[in-house]
Design a protein around this motif. Sequence first.
Motif, PDB file in Angstrom:
ATOM      1  N   SER A   7     -40.475-101.743 -47.706  1.00 56.23           N
ATOM      2  CA  SER A   7     -39.063-101.999 -47.976  1.00 56.23           C
ATOM      3  C   SER A   7     -38.561-101.031 -49.030  1.00 56.23           C
ATOM      4  O   SER A   7     -39.178-100.888 -50.091  1.00 56.23           O
ATOM      5  CB  SER A   7     -38.864-103.433 -48.472  1.00 56.23           C
ATOM      6  OG  SER A   7     -37.540-103.655 -48.920  1.00 56.23           O
ATOM      7  N   SER A  17     -31.853-107.738 -51.274  1.00 58.35           N
ATOM      8  CA  SER A  17     -33.071-107.448 -50.519  1.00 58.35           C
ATOM      9  C   SER A  17     -34.296-107.427 -51.427  1.00 58.35           C
ATOM     10  O   SER A  17     -35.383-107.865 -51.027  1.00 58.35           O
ATOM     11  CB  SER A  17     -32.938-106.107 -49.789  1.00 58.35           C
ATOM     12  OG  SER A  17     -32.057-106.210 -48.697  1.00 58.35           O
ATOM     13  N   ILE A  20     -35.294-111.000 -52.068  1.00 59.91           N
ATOM     14  CA  ILE A  20     -35.881-111.590 -50.861  1.00 59.91           C
ATOM     15  C   ILE A  20     -37.335-111.157 -50.711  1.00 59.91           C
ATOM     16  O   ILE A  20     -38.227-111.974 -50.447  1.00 59.91           O
ATOM     17  CB  ILE A  20     -35.063-111.189 -49.622  1.00 59.91           C
ATOM     18  CG1 ILE A  20     -33.673-111.837 -49.669  1.00 59.91           C
ATOM     19  CG2 ILE A  20     -35.789-111.590 -48.342  1.00 59.91           C
ATOM     20  CD1 ILE A  20     -32.694-111.271 -48.661  1.00 59.91           C
ATOM     21  N   VAL A 103     -38.833-103.398 -43.359  1.00 56.59           N
ATOM     22  CA  VAL A 103     -37.623-104.119 -43.751  1.00 56.59           C
ATOM     23  C   VAL A 103     -36.395-103.212 -43.669  1.00 56.59           C
ATOM     24  O   VAL A 103     -36.408-102.073 -44.130  1.00 56.59           O
ATOM     25  CB  VAL A 103     -37.766-104.672 -45.187  1.00 56.59           C
ATOM     26  CG1 VAL A 103     -36.477-105.352 -45.633  1.00 56.59           C
ATOM     27  CG2 VAL A 103     -38.930-105.656 -45.265  1.00 56.59           C
ATOM     28  N   CYS A 110     -37.691 -98.480 -42.956  1.00 52.61           N
ATOM     29  CA  CYS A 110     -38.059 -99.297 -41.797  1.00 52.61           C
ATOM     30  C   CYS A 110     -38.512 -98.418 -40.632  1.00 52.61           C
ATOM     31  O   CYS A 110     -39.515 -98.710 -39.973  1.00 52.61           O
ATOM     32  CB  CYS A 110     -36.873-100.164 -41.381  1.00 52.61           C
ATOM     33  SG  CYS A 110     -37.257-101.394 -40.120  1.00 52.61           S
ATOM     34  N   TYR A 127     -37.813-106.555 -39.969  1.00 52.85           N
ATOM     35  CA  TYR A 127     -37.134-107.651 -40.662  1.00 52.85           C
ATOM     36  C   TYR A 127     -35.749-107.147 -41.059  1.00 52.85           C
ATOM     37  O   TYR A 127     -35.611-106.371 -42.000  1.00 52.85           O
ATOM     38  CB  TYR A 127     -37.958-108.060 -41.878  1.00 52.85           C
ATOM     39  CG  TYR A 127     -37.472-109.274 -42.634  1.00 52.85           C
ATOM     40  CD1 TYR A 127     -36.504-110.135 -42.136  1.00 52.85           C
ATOM     41  CD2 TYR A 127     -38.007-109.568 -43.895  1.00 52.85           C
ATOM     42  CE1 TYR A 127     -36.083-111.238 -42.843  1.00 52.85           C
ATOM     43  CE2 TYR A 127     -37.601-110.680 -44.617  1.00 52.85           C
ATOM     44  CZ  TYR A 127     -36.641-111.506 -44.086  1.00 52.85           C
ATOM     45  OH  TYR A 127     -36.224-112.611 -44.800  1.00 52.85           O
ATOM     46  N   HIS A 129     -32.281-107.621 -42.681  1.00 47.22           N
ATOM     47  CA  HIS A 129     -31.494-108.426 -43.605  1.00 47.22           C
ATOM     48  C   HIS A 129     -30.010-108.352 -43.262  1.00 47.22           C
ATOM     49  O   HIS A 129     -29.235-109.221 -43.665  1.00 47.22           O
ATOM     50  CB  HIS A 129     -31.705-107.945 -45.050  1.00 47.22           C
ATOM     51  CG  HIS A 129     -33.091-108.178 -45.552  1.00 47.22           C
ATOM     52  ND1 HIS A 129     -33.497-107.821 -46.823  1.00 47.22           N
ATOM     53  CD2 HIS A 129     -34.168-108.754 -44.975  1.00 47.22           C
ATOM     54  CE1 HIS A 129     -34.766-108.158 -46.998  1.00 47.22           C
ATOM     55  NE2 HIS A 129     -35.197-108.722 -45.881  1.00 47.22           N
ATOM     56  N   ASN A 130     -29.600-107.303 -42.581  1.00 47.55           N
ATOM     57  CA  ASN A 130     -28.231-107.119 -42.114  1.00 47.55           C
ATOM     58  C   ASN A 130     -28.275-106.482 -40.731  1.00 47.55           C
ATOM     59  O   ASN A 130     -29.310-105.981 -40.310  1.00 47.55           O
ATOM     60  CB  ASN A 130     -27.436-106.198 -43.064  1.00 47.55           C
ATOM     61  CG  ASN A 130     -27.414-106.688 -44.489  1.00 47.55           C
ATOM     62  OD1 ASN A 130     -28.204-106.238 -45.315  1.00 47.55           O
ATOM     63  ND2 ASN A 130     -26.523-107.595 -44.794  1.00 47.55           N
ATOM     64  N   MET A 160     -32.118-112.841 -40.778  1.00 51.12           N
ATOM     65  CA  MET A 160     -31.893-113.667 -41.954  1.00 51.12           C
ATOM     66  C   MET A 160     -31.443-115.094 -41.659  1.00 51.12           C
ATOM     67  O   MET A 160     -31.492-115.948 -42.535  1.00 51.12           O
ATOM     68  CB  MET A 160     -30.855-113.008 -42.865  1.00 51.12           C
ATOM     69  CG  MET A 160     -31.350-111.768 -43.576  1.00 51.12           C
ATOM     70  SD  MET A 160     -32.899-112.001 -44.458  1.00 51.12           S
ATOM     71  CE  MET A 160     -32.493-113.358 -45.518  1.00 51.12           C
ATOM     72  N   SER A 161     -30.957-115.363 -40.453  1.00 56.44           N
ATOM     73  CA  SER A 161     -30.411-116.695 -40.186  1.00 56.44           C
ATOM     74  C   SER A 161     -30.417-116.981 -38.696  1.00 56.44           C
ATOM     75  O   SER A 161     -30.547-116.070 -37.860  1.00 56.44           O
ATOM     76  CB  SER A 161     -28.974-116.797 -40.718  1.00 56.44           C
ATOM     77  OG  SER A 161     -28.116-115.937 -39.980  1.00 56.44           O
ATOM     78  N   HIS A 182     -34.360-116.622 -46.482  1.00 55.42           N
ATOM     79  CA  HIS A 182     -34.670-116.433 -47.903  1.00 55.42           C
ATOM     80  C   HIS A 182     -35.646-117.528 -48.324  1.00 55.42           C
ATOM     81  O   HIS A 182     -35.675-118.611 -47.734  1.00 55.42           O
ATOM     82  CB  HIS A 182     -33.423-116.593 -48.769  1.00 55.42           C
ATOM     83  CG  HIS A 182     -32.294-115.692 -48.402  1.00 55.42           C
ATOM     84  ND1 HIS A 182     -31.080-115.729 -49.058  1.00 55.42           N
ATOM     85  CD2 HIS A 182     -32.161-114.733 -47.467  1.00 55.42           C
ATOM     86  CE1 HIS A 182     -30.260-114.836 -48.535  1.00 55.42           C
ATOM     87  NE2 HIS A 182     -30.894-114.231 -47.566  1.00 55.42           N
ATOM     88  N   THR A 298     -27.495-113.915 -50.513  1.00 55.61           N
ATOM     89  CA  THR A 298     -28.752-114.267 -51.169  1.00 55.61           C
ATOM     90  C   THR A 298     -28.550-115.341 -52.229  1.00 55.61           C
ATOM     91  O   THR A 298     -29.419-116.193 -52.439  1.00 55.61           O
ATOM     92  CB  THR A 298     -29.365-113.020 -51.823  1.00 55.61           C
ATOM     93  OG1 THR A 298     -29.330-111.940 -50.902  1.00 55.61           O
ATOM     94  CG2 THR A 298     -30.793-113.269 -52.256  1.00 55.61           C
TER      95      THR A 298
END
Length: 384
Positions: A7, A17, A20, A103, A110, A127, A129-130, A160-161, A182, A298
Motif C-alpha cells: 500500500s 487509507s 485502514i 491496495v 497496487c 483491495y 478503498h475507492n 470498502m462497503s 474498516h 474512515t
Amino acid sequence: MKILLVSRSILPYAGGSSVIVENLASNFGRGELVVVGGVPYFQKREKQRPSDFPEFIYLPIEISFFGRGYHYFKWTQKWQFKPLIKKIKSIAQEHQVDYILGVFPTDFFCHAACRAAQELNLPFSSYFHNTYIENVNITDPKAPEIQAEIFEYSEHIFVMSKGMQRFYEEKYQLEKFVPLVHTFNEYPSNYHSPDAVTPQKSIYQLVAIGNFNESNLDATRRLINALKDHPKYELSLYTHVPKILLQQRGIDTSAIHHCGFVRPEEVHDILQQYDICILTHGFKGGYGEVEYKTIFPTRTLPFLLSGKPIFAHSPKGSFLNDFIIENECAALVDEANEQAIIKGLDRITNDSIYQKQLLKNAQQTAKQFYGKEVVKQLKNRLKQ
C-alpha cells in the motif's frame, strides 16, 4: 499462510487509507503479514510499533514538499515502476510469502504488486478503498488498461462497503467483489454505556475530524455556515489540513476552532471532550458522481465507538446514507439546506429518548467492524 500487503499509504503518512491499513495489520501476528509502503524521500519514519506487530517496510520512491504535492511528480513513476516491482518481488522472496494483497489508492503500488505476484506466480487479491476509473480526477489514459489487468488477475477484489460491492457487481458483472470493512482492534477502555445521554446545556460542543477536501467540502462549508454565530453550537475541526488551505477551500475558519492534526490513537479520548460528532459527506464537487455515491468515510468508525451521538450531513442515494438508515446509528440530514441542519441538531439536543436510541444503535453497529472477526473472515477467504 504469510501475506505481503502493498500500500502506498501507511502511517505516519496521514490519511484514511493509512489508518485502514494500520488497523487491519494490527490483527495479524508478525509471522503472518509483512507490509510494504511508500514514503517521501528524506521523510522520517516516526511510527513506533510493538515488537510482535507485522513488519513494515518503507520504500523511499516518492518526491513531495514535506509530504504534500506529490501529484506534481507523478510523471517520475514511469521510471520507478519496474524498480518497484523488483523490490516487491525481492521482499516477497526474502519473507517467503504465500500471497500478495495490493491496495488502491494508488494504482502505482497496487499495479506493481499485481505484476510482482504474476512474475512470482503467487496468488493475488486487490483491495479498493475507492473507485478507480470512475473517478473524474483519474486522467491517466492507461487507467482502464491497468484496472482491467488488476481485476483479471485478482482472485478477490475487496471493497470498502456492501454499497461499493453492489455498484461494482452491477457494472462489471463479476462475482469476485467482497466487502472488507474498516476495522478497530479493541473496544475503548472507557467505552460509554448507551444510556450516557448528554445533559441539557446552553452551548453544545461539536467535533469533526479528518481531511476536509473535495470528498466533503461542500457539505462542510454548508454546515459551518449554518452554525456561524449560532448561540447554541460551537464546532471544532481536527485535521492535518492547515488553516490557510482550509480558507483557500472556502471554509470560514473564523467560525470554527482549528485544532490541528490528531493521531489515530488519540481520537477516542479527544472525542470524549465533545457532545456531538459531525460527519459530513460531499453532495457534489471535484469528484465524480460515482465517487460521491460510494465513499465510506474512515472517521465513521471512531464516531460509532465514541459513545457520542452522530450527526451526518450526507446526500440522498449515497451508500453512506444507506448504511446510516439501515442501522439507524446517526441523525441524518440529506438536504442541502442550512435550516434543516440546525433542525437535525436540535432534535438530538432536545430529545433525550432519540439521543439514547442513536447511542444504543451506534454501539451495536460498531460490532460489525471488530478487527479480529473481520481478519478471521479475510484469512478464511484467502485460504479457500
